[in-house]
Design a protein around this motif. Structure first.
Motif, PDB file in Angstrom:
ATOM      1  N   ARG A   1      81.869 -20.451  -3.299  1.00 52.55           N
ATOM      2  CA  ARG A   1      80.666 -21.138  -2.840  1.00 52.55           C
ATOM      3  C   ARG A   1      79.468 -20.219  -3.003  1.00 52.55           C
ATOM      4  N   ALA A   2      78.342 -20.835  -3.310  1.00 54.80           N
ATOM      5  CA  ALA A   2      77.105 -20.065  -3.469  1.00 54.80           C
ATOM      6  C   ALA A   2      76.455 -19.847  -2.118  1.00 54.80           C
ATOM      7  N   GLY A   3      75.913 -18.663  -1.912  1.00 52.50           N
ATOM      8  CA  GLY A   3      75.161 -18.373  -0.707  1.00 52.50           C
ATOM      9  C   GLY A   3      76.046 -18.156   0.510  1.00 52.50           C
ATOM     10  N   SER A   4      75.414 -17.592   1.532  1.00 58.64           N
ATOM     11  CA  SER A   4      76.137 -17.340   2.776  1.00 58.64           C
ATOM     12  C   SER A   4      75.818 -18.418   3.800  1.00 58.64           C
ATOM     13  N   ARG A   5      76.696 -18.562   4.788  1.00 59.08           N
ATOM     14  CA  ARG A   5      76.528 -19.576   5.825  1.00 59.08           C
ATOM     15  C   ARG A   5      76.986 -18.989   7.161  1.00 59.08           C
ATOM     16  N   PRO A   6      76.407 -19.472   8.265  1.00 56.28           N
ATOM     17  CA  PRO A   6      76.950 -19.096   9.571  1.00 56.28           C
ATOM     18  C   PRO A   6      78.397 -19.585   9.681  1.00 56.28           C
ATOM     19  N   LEU A   7      79.221 -18.828  10.401  1.00 55.19           N
ATOM     20  CA  LEU A   7      80.629 -19.210  10.509  1.00 55.19           C
ATOM     21  C   LEU A   7      80.777 -20.601  11.116  1.00 55.19           C
TER      22      LEU A   7
END
Length: 435
Positions: free
Chosen positions: A374-380
């Motif tokens: 997946r592209a980019g980071s996300r909050p858990l």
């Protein structure tokens, strides 16, 4: 009809029996009748189980009595000691729960549990249900046959009165014990047995028979409702046992409550009160859309996720657990019945730990993560939502750490920090107990 023929008819099809034997009058008569029946039916297999509650100074003497009688009757006896904690639900309820837990564990494949409740017990059960304000399900009292974790639980003496059992015991010169706690009218059943039922029976001699008939009629009505509602309930429940809320919104309160009761029964939950059903609907099902409602009912709780209700057994809090997984990384047993993690040929791929990286398993994390694929980071929290993981499962998913860095959530994702490089990779498989 003779007592043995009566008993034989109610045990039809059941040849391996585990008899709950307290040593009191009722279970002594039942076991004695079964021993005589075994003489006529050699294929009948009997075992007895005695529960040592540890609540009486005479408990050890009762064990000795039961062992002596079973030896005389050539019946194998298993004695199980249990711990009874009545602080939450009272001594009577806690003792009963401990007994039936022991029965479940003791039953062998193909065995049926047989208990000695009789017509007077049935009368007491219905009166206690009236005291609680129960509906038809509660007023059905005790069924003659029911399922107990996939085995049969039989009560073949439900149509017999205590007077009839006493007459049998005297005619055959049986020996039995008297539990002194049966004289303590602080317990509800003893109060009914000593203070209320004698007065009712004195006025109406056939009171117990009439009450048993009423319980039977209530049971018939409940069975009819079960049959009529079975198809519609099946359409509302998914393969995980979760109940679809949306169709219930258009139903009458009575229709909805009947389905909720049967859903809870199907989840092996205790029958809730009318107030509890109302709270399930108003506080959980109809809470605001962005809420994560939960309602505790005894040893279970009702929670909502994506317009479905879930009935969940209470589980220990694992947030503070840190479980080291040292080399050579043999299968790691997880707490709370969650199974184990296995490093082997299958499972998700992640990089092996470095020489200075300690491997551990935890059940809590926070912050932003970039996961592989997946592209980019996300909050858990956002990742859990995208993966469709309910809040209670997030708290019970093994998180694999190298030192203090999250590498993977077992069976779900691998972070960029845990991504394998080249052809060097670990494969981690989460073997869950339910699978």
């Amino acid at each position: 009809m003779s007592a043995l023929l009566f008993l034989q008819q109610h045990l039809a099809g059941h040849q391996q029996l585990l008899v709950a034997y307290s040593g009191g009058l009722d279970s002594s008569v039942l076991l004695h009748q079964l021993v005589l029946l075994r003489q006529q039916s050699p294929l009948l297999r009997l075992r007895a189980i005695h529960i040592h509650h540890g609540l009486s100074a005479s408990a050890d003497a009762w064990v000795n009595h039961c062992q002596s009688e079973c030896l005389r009757w050539d019946v194998p006896l298993e004695v199980v000691r249990v711990t009874v904690d009545g602080r939450k639900s009272g001594i009577e309820a806690a003792a009963r729960q401990a007994r039936y837990t022991a029965f479940r564990h003791a039953l062998l494949p193909g065995e049926s549990l047989v208990t000695a409740q009789h017509q007077d017990d049935q009368c007491e059960t219905l009166l206690l249900a009236l005291k609680r304000g129960s509906g038809p399900a509660g007023l059905s009292a005790m069924p003659r046959n029911r399922a107990l974790d996939g085995r049969a639980h039989l009560r073949p003496l439900l149509d017999r009165t205590r007077h009839q059992l006493e007459a049998w015991a005297q005619a055959h010169q049986l020996r039995w014990i008297e539990d002194e706690s049966n004289q303590d009218s602080r317990y509800d059943r003893n109060f009914l047995r000593q203070e209320i039922l004698p007065a009712l029976t004195s006025r109406w001699p056939h009171f117990s028979q009439a009450v048993a008939r009423s319980a039977s009629l209530c049971a018939e009505q409940e069975q009819l409702l079960d049959e009529l509602l079975s198809a519609s309930l099946s359409a509302l429940v998914d393969e995980k046992g979760a109940l679809d809320i949306v169709p219930l919104q258009a139903m009458s309160e009575v229709h909805r409550a009947a389905l909720l009761r049967r859903w809870i029964a199907g989840q092996q939950g205790r029958m809730p009160s009318k107030e509890a059903l109302n709270r399930i609907w108003s506080e959980v099902a109809c809470s605001r859309e962005d809420a994560a409602p939960r309602l505790r009912l005894g040893q279970a709780e009702v929670r909502r996720f994506r317009q479905r209700l879930y009935w969940l057994t209470l589980a220990p809090d694992l947030k503070k657990e840190v479980i080291p997984w040292p080399a050579p990384w043999t299968p790691l047993l997880l707490p709370a019945g969650l199974g184990k993690l296995v490093r082997g040929e299958r499972g998700m791929a992640m990089r092996p730990p470095g020489d200075r990286e300690a491997v551990s398993v935890r059940f809590q994390a926070s912050g932003q993560y970039h996961i592989t694929g997946r592209a980019g980071s996300r909050p858990l929290k956002k990742l859990w939502q995208e993966l469709g993981i309910p809040p209670w499962q997030r708290e019970r998913t093994p998180l694999i750490y190298y030192n203090d860095s999250l590498m993977a959530a077992a069976g779900l994702f691998v972070t960029r920090e845990g991504e394998p490089a080249g052809d060097r990779a670990w494969h981690i498989h989460w073997e869950r107990e339910e699978s």
